[in-house]
Design a protein around this motif. Structure first.
Motif, PDB file in Angstrom:
ATOM      1  N   ALA A  46       0.806  -1.218   0.000  1.00  0.00           N
ATOM      2  CA  ALA A  46       0.000   0.000   0.000  1.00  0.00           C
ATOM      3  C   ALA A  46       0.842   1.273   0.000  1.00  0.00           C
ATOM      4  CB  ALA A  46      -0.927   0.006   1.217  1.00  0.00           C
ATOM      5  N   VAL A  47       2.155   1.138  -0.053  1.00  0.00           N
ATOM      6  CA  VAL A  47       3.061   2.287   0.099  1.00  0.00           C
ATOM      7  C   VAL A  47       3.830   2.522  -1.196  1.00  0.00           C
ATOM      8  CG1 VAL A  47       5.079   3.116   1.398  1.00  0.00           C
ATOM      9  CG2 VAL A  47       3.234   1.922   2.583  1.00  0.00           C
ATOM     10  N   GLU A  48       4.193   3.790  -1.438  1.00  0.00           N
ATOM     11  CA  GLU A  48       4.962   4.147  -2.629  1.00  0.00           C
ATOM     12  C   GLU A  48       6.450   4.258  -2.305  1.00  0.00           C
ATOM     13  OE1 GLU A  48       3.423   7.575  -4.608  1.00  0.00           O
ATOM     14  OE2 GLU A  48       1.709   6.477  -5.426  1.00  0.00           O
ATOM     15  N   TYR A  49       7.261   3.857  -3.272  1.00  0.00           N
ATOM     16  CA  TYR A  49       8.717   3.838  -3.140  1.00  0.00           C
ATOM     17  C   TYR A  49       9.347   4.531  -4.339  1.00  0.00           C
ATOM     18  CZ  TYR A  49       7.115  -0.130  -0.347  1.00  0.00           C
ATOM     19  OH  TYR A  49       6.432  -0.930   0.533  1.00  0.00           O
ATOM     20  N   VAL A  50      10.566   5.028  -4.137  1.00  0.00           N
ATOM     21  CA  VAL A  50      11.400   5.484  -5.248  1.00  0.00           C
ATOM     22  C   VAL A  50      12.657   4.621  -5.234  1.00  0.00           C
ATOM     23  CG1 VAL A  50      12.676   7.387  -6.294  1.00  0.00           C
ATOM     24  CG2 VAL A  50      10.537   7.843  -5.074  1.00  0.00           C
ATOM     25  N   VAL A  51      12.846   3.855  -6.284  1.00  0.00           N
ATOM     26  CA  VAL A  51      14.018   2.989  -6.392  1.00  0.00           C
ATOM     27  C   VAL A  51      15.080   3.762  -7.179  1.00  0.00           C
ATOM     28  CG1 VAL A  51      14.856   0.701  -6.992  1.00  0.00           C
ATOM     29  CG2 VAL A  51      12.430   1.046  -6.463  1.00  0.00           C
ATOM     30  N   LEU A  52      16.267   3.909  -6.582  1.00  0.00           N
ATOM     31  CA  LEU A  52      17.270   4.860  -7.049  1.00  0.00           C
ATOM     32  C   LEU A  52      18.617   4.192  -7.274  1.00  0.00           C
ATOM     33  CD1 LEU A  52      18.237   7.879  -7.452  1.00  0.00           C
ATOM     34  CD2 LEU A  52      18.659   7.896  -4.980  1.00  0.00           C
ATOM     35  N   ASP A  53      19.317   4.655  -8.304  1.00  0.00           N
ATOM     36  CA  ASP A  53      20.704   4.234  -8.515  1.00  0.00           C
ATOM     37  C   ASP A  53      21.487   5.405  -9.099  1.00  0.00           C
ATOM     38  OD1 ASP A  53      22.589   1.723  -8.681  1.00  0.00           O
ATOM     39  OD2 ASP A  53      22.906   2.808 -10.541  1.00  0.00           O
ATOM     40  N   PHE A  54      22.764   5.496  -8.695  1.00  0.00           N
ATOM     41  CA  PHE A  54      23.675   6.511  -9.217  1.00  0.00           C
ATOM     42  C   PHE A  54      24.872   5.852  -9.896  1.00  0.00           C
ATOM     43  CE2 PHE A  54      22.337   9.251  -5.421  1.00  0.00           C
ATOM     44  CZ  PHE A  54      21.498  10.048  -6.188  1.00  0.00           C
ATOM     45  N   GLU A  55      25.417   6.533 -10.888  1.00  0.00           N
ATOM     46  CA  GLU A  55      26.779   6.272 -11.354  1.00  0.00           C
ATOM     47  C   GLU A  55      27.605   7.503 -10.981  1.00  0.00           C
ATOM     48  OE1 GLU A  55      27.866   3.440 -12.496  1.00  0.00           O
ATOM     49  OE2 GLU A  55      25.851   2.557 -12.515  1.00  0.00           O
ATOM     50  N   THR A  56      28.859   7.283 -10.614  1.00  0.00           N
ATOM     51  CA  THR A  56      29.680   8.357 -10.052  1.00  0.00           C
ATOM     52  C   THR A  56      31.084   8.338 -10.648  1.00  0.00           C
ATOM     53  OG1 THR A  56      30.476   6.989  -8.220  1.00  0.00           O
ATOM     54  CG2 THR A  56      28.394   8.154  -7.884  1.00  0.00           C
ATOM     55  N   THR A  57      31.835   9.396 -10.372  1.00  0.00           N
ATOM     56  CA  THR A  57      33.218   9.461 -10.865  1.00  0.00           C
ATOM     57  C   THR A  57      34.161   8.591 -10.048  1.00  0.00           C
ATOM     58  OG1 THR A  57      33.720  11.382  -9.479  1.00  0.00           O
ATOM     59  CG2 THR A  57      32.892  11.815 -11.722  1.00  0.00           C
ATOM     60  N   GLY A  58      33.711   8.080  -8.913  1.00  0.00           N
ATOM     61  CA  GLY A  58      34.540   7.251  -8.041  1.00  0.00           C
ATOM     62  C   GLY A  58      33.725   6.792  -6.857  1.00  0.00           C
ATOM     63  N   LEU A  59      34.383   6.250  -5.857  1.00  0.00           N
ATOM     64  CA  LEU A  59      33.696   5.635  -4.722  1.00  0.00           C
ATOM     65  C   LEU A  59      33.674   6.487  -3.460  1.00  0.00           C
ATOM     66  CD1 LEU A  59      35.127   1.999  -5.091  1.00  0.00           C
ATOM     67  CD2 LEU A  59      32.980   2.928  -6.000  1.00  0.00           C
ATOM     68  N   ASP A  60      34.354   7.634  -3.478  1.00  0.00           N
ATOM     69  CA  ASP A  60      34.479   8.468  -2.287  1.00  0.00           C
ATOM     70  C   ASP A  60      33.542   9.673  -2.411  1.00  0.00           C
ATOM     71  OD1 ASP A  60      35.197  10.075  -0.158  1.00  0.00           O
ATOM     72  OD2 ASP A  60      37.350   9.806  -0.422  1.00  0.00           O
ATOM     73  N   SER A  61      32.471   9.680  -1.625  1.00  0.00           N
ATOM     74  CA  SER A  61      31.486  10.754  -1.734  1.00  0.00           C
ATOM     75  C   SER A  61      32.029  12.099  -1.288  1.00  0.00           C
ATOM     76  CB  SER A  61      30.244  10.416  -0.892  1.00  0.00           C
ATOM     77  OG  SER A  61      30.583  10.274   0.476  1.00  0.00           O
ATOM     78  N   ARG A  62      33.169  12.111  -0.595  1.00  0.00           N
ATOM     79  CA  ARG A  62      33.746  13.378  -0.146  1.00  0.00           C
ATOM     80  C   ARG A  62      34.438  14.122  -1.280  1.00  0.00           C
ATOM     81  NH1 ARG A  62      37.197  10.698   4.545  1.00  0.00           N
ATOM     82  NH2 ARG A  62      37.489   9.318   2.749  1.00  0.00           N
ATOM     83  N   ARG A  63      34.944  13.386  -2.269  1.00  0.00           N
ATOM     84  CA  ARG A  63      35.649  14.055  -3.361  1.00  0.00           C
ATOM     85  C   ARG A  63      35.101  13.734  -4.753  1.00  0.00           C
ATOM     86  NH1 ARG A  63      40.168  10.109  -2.336  1.00  0.00           N
ATOM     87  NH2 ARG A  63      40.071   8.604  -4.046  1.00  0.00           N
ATOM     88  N   ASP A  64      34.426  12.594  -4.901  1.00  0.00           N
ATOM     89  CA  ASP A  64      33.878  12.224  -6.200  1.00  0.00           C
ATOM     90  C   ASP A  64      32.489  12.819  -6.384  1.00  0.00           C
ATOM     91  OD1 ASP A  64      36.080  10.623  -7.149  1.00  0.00           O
ATOM     92  OD2 ASP A  64      35.525   9.143  -5.625  1.00  0.00           O
ATOM     93  N   ARG A  65      31.997  12.763  -7.615  1.00  0.00           N
ATOM     94  CA  ARG A  65      30.748  13.445  -7.957  1.00  0.00           C
ATOM     95  C   ARG A  65      29.792  12.528  -8.712  1.00  0.00           C
ATOM     96  NH1 ARG A  65      32.490  16.240  -4.653  1.00  0.00           N
ATOM     97  NH2 ARG A  65      32.892  18.488  -4.680  1.00  0.00           N
ATOM     98  N   LEU A  66      28.527  12.911  -8.695  1.00  0.00           N
ATOM     99  CA  LEU A  66      27.498  12.186  -9.436  1.00  0.00           C
ATOM    100  C   LEU A  66      27.682  12.380 -10.934  1.00  0.00           C
ATOM    101  CD1 LEU A  66      24.381  13.190  -7.313  1.00  0.00           C
ATOM    102  CD2 LEU A  66      25.602  11.011  -7.245  1.00  0.00           C
ATOM    103  N   LEU A  67      27.484  11.290 -11.684  1.00  0.00           N
ATOM    104  CA  LEU A  67      27.548  11.347 -13.144  1.00  0.00           C
ATOM    105  C   LEU A  67      26.197  11.064 -13.796  1.00  0.00           C
ATOM    106  CD1 LEU A  67      30.875   9.611 -14.248  1.00  0.00           C
ATOM    107  CD2 LEU A  67      30.182  11.988 -14.604  1.00  0.00           C
ATOM    108  N   SER A  68      25.406  10.222 -13.160  1.00  0.00           N
ATOM    109  CA  SER A  68      24.072   9.943 -13.688  1.00  0.00           C
ATOM    110  C   SER A  68      23.191   9.435 -12.564  1.00  0.00           C
ATOM    111  CB  SER A  68      24.111   8.922 -14.832  1.00  0.00           C
ATOM    112  OG  SER A  68      24.524   7.654 -14.366  1.00  0.00           O
TER     113      SER A  68
END
Length: 236
Positions: A46-68
């Protein structure tokens, strides 16, 4: 990983209130933090969800960035394909070759993408009032929080379901040995006889996770035929 629902709910509301005080206003993040939480005591169907995935420039969220970013809305086991979105994101700087060979997003392709803040605006509006689902959700949350802090001065707090955690819990419930390999998205899909897809495309991976989420939930439904969403939540 999984905790009692009532402390989780109280902590989530406290975090949302604290972050709302930090977030720039008006902003999509402020609107998300003000939106009512889904009714997590209801059955998962009965509940709605948003299923999400990212591709990024690397694995470190402190220095890498979202690509898609790729996402799709579900209600229960219904994957609403009309809501599926894939957005390329224009990064700052060059894309490392080591990541480009994985997701095949080159500098030329990325240059045609949208500004990160524009994709965030769209994504946060979709997330408001819904439950976030991802495979290895800690990764997606780290990058999403980093992006929100860059643009809106605060992170986000919302209900999250991690299909990797759900699968691990299923192995443990059945006392089955398992390693990291068995918890990969493609391995779990094979276990549930789901078709094999080409990995490392954000929307394809989001759709693949949505199908796996549906299979995992149906596998957990008890004899009474009801599975409250609160029993699926991850504490991350």
């Amino acid at each position: 990983m999984f905790g009692s629902w009532f402390p989780h709910r109280t902590l989530l509301r406290w975090r949302r209130h604290r972050l709302r005080g930090r977030a720039e206003s008006p902003s999509p993040l402020a609107q998300l933090l003000e939106a009512p939480l889904p009714e997590l005591g209801r059955s998962w169907e009965a509940v709605e969800y948003v299923v999400l995935d990212f591709e990024t420039t690397g694995l470190d969220s402190r220095r890498d960035r979202l690509l898609s970013a790729g996402w799709v809305v579900m209600k229960g086991d219904e994957i609403r394909l009309a809501t599926a979105r894939h957005r390329l994101i224009r990064p700052e700087g060059e894309i490392p070759e080591s990541s480009a060979v994985i997701h095949c997003i080159t500098d030329d392709r990325a240059a045609e993408g949208l500004a990160e803040i524009d994709v965030l605006d769209e994504l946060l509006a979709v997330l408001a009032g819904r439950v976030l689902v991802a495979h290895n959700a800690r990764f997606e949350l780290a990058f999403l929080n980093a992006a929100c802090r860059r643009h809106f001065a605060a992170g986000l707090a919302m209900p999250v379901i991690d299909t990797l955690h759900l699968a691990r819990r299923g192995f443990e419930r059945r006392h089955l040995p398992h390693g990291k390999g068995e918890l990969r998205l493609d391995s779990l899909r094979g276990r549930y006889h789901l078709p094999r897809y080409h990995a490392h495309h954000a929307l394809v991976d989001a759709l693949a996770t949505a199908e796996l989420f549906s299979a995992l939930c149906q596998d957990r439904v008890g004899p009474e035929g009801r599975l409250p969403v609160r029993e699926l939540l991850s504490v991350l």
